[in-house]
Write an enzyme that holds these catalytic residues in place. Structure first.
Site, short mmCIF file in Angstrom:
data_model
loop_
_atom_site.label_atom_id
_atom_site.label_comp_id
_atom_site.label_asym_id
_atom_site.label_seq_id
_atom_site.Cartn_x
_atom_site.Cartn_y
_atom_site.Cartn_z
N LEU A 17 0.84 -1.21 0.00
CA LEU A 17 0.00 0.00 0.00
C LEU A 17 0.86 1.25 0.00
O LEU A 17 0.48 2.30 -0.52
CB LEU A 17 -0.90 0.00 1.23
CG LEU A 17 -1.96 -1.10 1.27
CD1 LEU A 17 -2.57 -1.20 2.65
CD2 LEU A 17 -3.02 -0.85 0.22
N GLY A 18 2.03 1.14 0.62
CA GLY A 18 2.89 2.32 0.71
C GLY A 18 4.11 1.97 1.54
O GLY A 18 4.15 0.92 2.17
N SER A 19 5.09 2.83 1.50
CA SER A 19 6.24 2.58 2.37
C SER A 19 6.73 3.91 2.91
O SER A 19 6.71 4.93 2.22
CB SER A 19 7.36 1.88 1.59
OG SER A 19 7.82 2.74 0.58
N GLY A 20 7.10 3.89 4.18
CA GLY A 20 7.56 5.12 4.82
C GLY A 20 8.91 4.87 5.45
O GLY A 20 9.54 3.84 5.19
N GLN A 21 9.31 5.77 6.35
CA GLN A 21 10.64 5.60 6.93
C GLN A 21 10.64 4.49 7.97
O GLN A 21 11.69 4.02 8.36
CB GLN A 21 11.16 6.91 7.52
CG GLN A 21 10.40 7.40 8.75
CD GLN A 21 10.84 8.80 9.12
OE1 GLN A 21 10.34 9.75 8.56
NE2 GLN A 21 11.79 8.92 10.05
N ASP A 132 1.79 13.63 16.61
CA ASP A 132 2.10 13.83 15.19
C ASP A 132 0.81 13.88 14.36
O ASP A 132 0.69 13.24 13.33
CB ASP A 132 3.03 12.72 14.67
CG ASP A 132 3.63 13.07 13.31
OD1 ASP A 132 4.27 12.19 12.69
OD2 ASP A 132 3.43 14.22 12.85
N ARG A 136 -1.56 13.62 6.83
CA ARG A 136 -0.85 12.41 6.37
C ARG A 136 -1.03 11.25 7.34
O ARG A 136 -0.87 10.09 6.96
CB ARG A 136 0.65 12.72 6.20
CG ARG A 136 1.35 13.07 7.50
CD ARG A 136 2.83 13.39 7.37
NE ARG A 136 3.36 13.89 8.65
CZ ARG A 136 3.25 15.16 9.04
NH1 ARG A 136 2.69 16.05 8.23
NH2 ARG A 136 3.69 15.56 10.23
N ASN A 137 -1.40 11.55 8.58
CA ASN A 137 -1.59 10.50 9.60
C ASN A 137 -3.05 10.23 9.90
O ASN A 137 -3.39 9.72 10.96
CB ASN A 137 -0.85 10.89 10.89
CG ASN A 137 0.64 10.71 10.73
OD1 ASN A 137 1.10 9.90 9.94
ND2 ASN A 137 1.42 11.51 11.45
N ASP A 150 -1.80 6.23 13.75
CA ASP A 150 -0.42 6.45 14.21
C ASP A 150 -0.34 7.18 15.54
O ASP A 150 0.69 7.76 15.86
CB ASP A 150 0.33 7.29 13.17
CG ASP A 150 1.27 6.40 12.35
OD1 ASP A 150 1.69 6.81 11.26
OD2 ASP A 150 1.56 5.30 12.84
C1 LIG Z 1 -5.78 2.08 0.26
O1 LIG Z 1 -4.56 2.76 0.48
C2 LIG Z 1 -4.00 2.72 1.72
C3 LIG Z 1 -4.61 2.12 2.81
C4 LIG Z 1 -3.94 2.12 4.03
C5 LIG Z 1 -2.67 2.72 4.17
C6 LIG Z 1 -2.05 3.35 3.06
C7 LIG Z 1 -2.73 3.33 1.83
N1 LIG Z 1 -2.21 3.92 0.69
S1 LIG Z 1 -1.54 5.37 0.63
C8 LIG Z 1 0.11 5.18 1.04
O2 LIG Z 1 -2.15 6.23 1.59
O3 LIG Z 1 -1.61 5.83 -0.69
C9 LIG Z 1 -2.24 2.58 5.51
C10 LIG Z 1 -3.24 1.88 6.18
C11 LIG Z 1 -3.63 1.36 7.45
N2 LIG Z 1 -2.91 1.34 8.61
C12 LIG Z 1 -1.52 1.76 8.59
C13 LIG Z 1 -0.85 1.50 9.95
C14 LIG Z 1 -0.42 0.23 10.31
C15 LIG Z 1 -0.69 -0.96 9.41
C16 LIG Z 1 0.25 0.04 11.53
C17 LIG Z 1 0.49 1.13 12.37
C18 LIG Z 1 0.05 2.39 12.03
C19 LIG Z 1 -0.63 2.57 10.81
C20 LIG Z 1 -1.14 3.94 10.44
N3 LIG Z 1 -4.86 0.84 7.29
N4 LIG Z 1 -5.27 0.99 5.99
C21 LIG Z 1 -4.29 1.60 5.32
#
Ligand SMILES: COc1cc2c(cc1NS(C)(=O)=O)=CC1=C(NCc3c(C)cccc3C)N=NC=21
Length: 270
Positions: A17-21, A132, A136-137, A150
Site C-alpha cells: 500500500l505504501g512505504s515510509g521511513q 504527530d 498524512r496521519n 499512528d
Molecule cells: C488504500 O490505500 C492505503 C490504505 C492504508 C494505508 C495506506 C494506503 N495507501 S496510501 C500510502 O495512503 O496511498 C495505511 C493503512 C492502514 N494502517 C496503517 C498503519 C499500520 C498498518 C500500523 C500502524 C500504524 C498505521 C497507520 N490501514 N489501511 C491503510
C-alpha cells in the site's frame, strides 16, 4: 495467549500500500476474511520492546474515528503491526486526488474535521497525546469515514532527526511554540496541530506555509504569524482554526470544546 499477539500464520499478505521511513505497509487478510493493513517495521527504526508494551494499551483505545489496532506479531523480526484496513488511504492523498469535487463541498470538509475532532476528543479523555497529528496521519474509509492513525507511535521512533524539534524530519509546520522551544507535548499541542490539519483539509492538501523553510516557519510562528484563511473556507470555520493557534496552550480550546463549536458552526452553515 496474549490477546494483542497475532499469529503470523493467520495472516495472508497482499499488495503493497505504501512505504515510509518505518517500513512497508501491505494490505492483508487475517483469519481468511478480515481486511487488515500490516506495517512491517524496518529493523532499528523503533524501540520495539517499548512499542510492544504500548500495543497492549493501544488495542484498548477503541473509537469509530480511531484506526483500530488489531495487534502485533512480535515473536519474529521485523515485527508486524496489524490494523484495520482503510480503503481510501491517507487523508492527504485523498484531499489532493479529489480536489475538484471537494472544493465545492464545504459540508463534507467540515464533516471530516468534526470526525477527526471526535477521535481526538476520545484520546484527550484518555489522556493520550498523539504528537504527530496531520492529514498524512489520518486515513479514509468507505462512506467518507475519516480516522486518526499512528497515535502515540512517535514516542518509539529511534531516529532523533524525527523526534527532536531541531531534527531535519521533525514536523515543524504542525508544532506550537512550546514544542518548538521546549518539546513540551500535551493535548493542547495536539490542538495546535489539529488547527493546521483543518487548514490542510480546507486547502485540499496544500503544504502549510508553502515553500517557507522550517527555520523561517519557526521564526514566524514564534512571532505570532498564523496561516491565512483558505479561500473557500467560511469565516466562522477559520475563526475556530485561529483559536487552535493561540500562542499559549492554556488559551487554546480542548478537543471537547472544539467539537461543540464545530458542530454548532455546521448546523448554522449547512
Ligand atoms: C488504500 O490505500 C492505503 C490504505 C492504508 C494505508 C495506506 C494506503 N495507501 S496510501 C500510502 O495512503 O496511498 C495505511 C493503512 C492502514 N494502517 C496503517 C498503519 C499500520 C498498518 C500500523 C500502524 C500504524 C498505521 C497507520 N490501514 N489501511 C491503510
Amino acid at each position: 495467549h496474549d490477546k494483542w499477539e497475532i499469529d503470523p500464520q493467520e495472516l495472508m499478505l497482499l499488495e503493497e500500500l505504501g512505504s515510509g521511513q518505518f517500513g512497508v505497509v501491505r494490505r492483508g487478510k487475517w483469519r481468511g476474511s478480515i481486511d487488515v493493513a500490516v506495517k512491517m517495521m524496518k529493523e532499528g527504526t523503533m524501540s520495539e520492546d517499548d512499542f510492544i508494551e504500548e500495543a497492549k494499551v493501544m488495542t484498548k483505545l477503541q473509537h469509530t474515528n480511531l484506526v483500530q489496532l488489531y495487534g502485533v506479531c512480535s515473536k519474529n523480526r521485523p515485527i508486524f503491526i496489524v490494523t484495520e484496513y482503510m480503503r481510501h488511504g491517507s487523508l492527504l492523498n485523498y484531499l489532493r486526488r479529489h480536489e475538484q469535487s471537494l472544493t465545492s463541498n464545504q459540508g463534507l470538509l467540515l464533516d471530516m474535521c468534526i470526525q477527526i475532532c471526535k477521535g481526538m476528543a476520545y484520546l484527550e479523555r484518555h489522556n493520550y497525546i498523539h504528537r504527530d497529528l496531520a492529514a498524512r496521519n489520518c486515513l479514509v474509509g468507505s462512506e467518507n469515514i475519516v480516522k486518526v492513525a499512528d497515535f502515540g507511535l512517535a514516542r518509539y521512533v529511534l531516529d532523533d532527526q524525527y523526534t527532536s524539534s531541531g531534527g531535519s524530519k521533525f514536523p515543524i509546520k504542525w508544532a506550537p511554540p512550546e514544542v518548538l522551544n521546549y518539546t513540551r507535548f500535551s493535548s493542547k499541542s495536539d490542538v495546535w496541530a489539529y488547527g493546521v490539519l483543518m487548514w490542510e483539509v480546507f486547502t485540499c492538501g496544500k503544504m502549510p506555509y508553502g515553500r517557507l523553510k522550517n527555520t523561517e516557519v519557526v521564526e514566524k510562528v514564534q512571532k505570532g504569524l498564523i496561516l491565512e484563511k483558505p479561500k473557500m473556507c467560511y469565516k466562522e470555520v477559520y475563526d475556530v482554526m485561529r483559536k487552535c493557534w493561540s500562542q499559549l496552550p492554556e488559551t487554546r480550546p480542548s478537543f471537547r470544546v472544539l467539537k461543540e463549536q464545530l458542530v454548532t458552526v455546521a448546523q448554522r452553515l449547512l
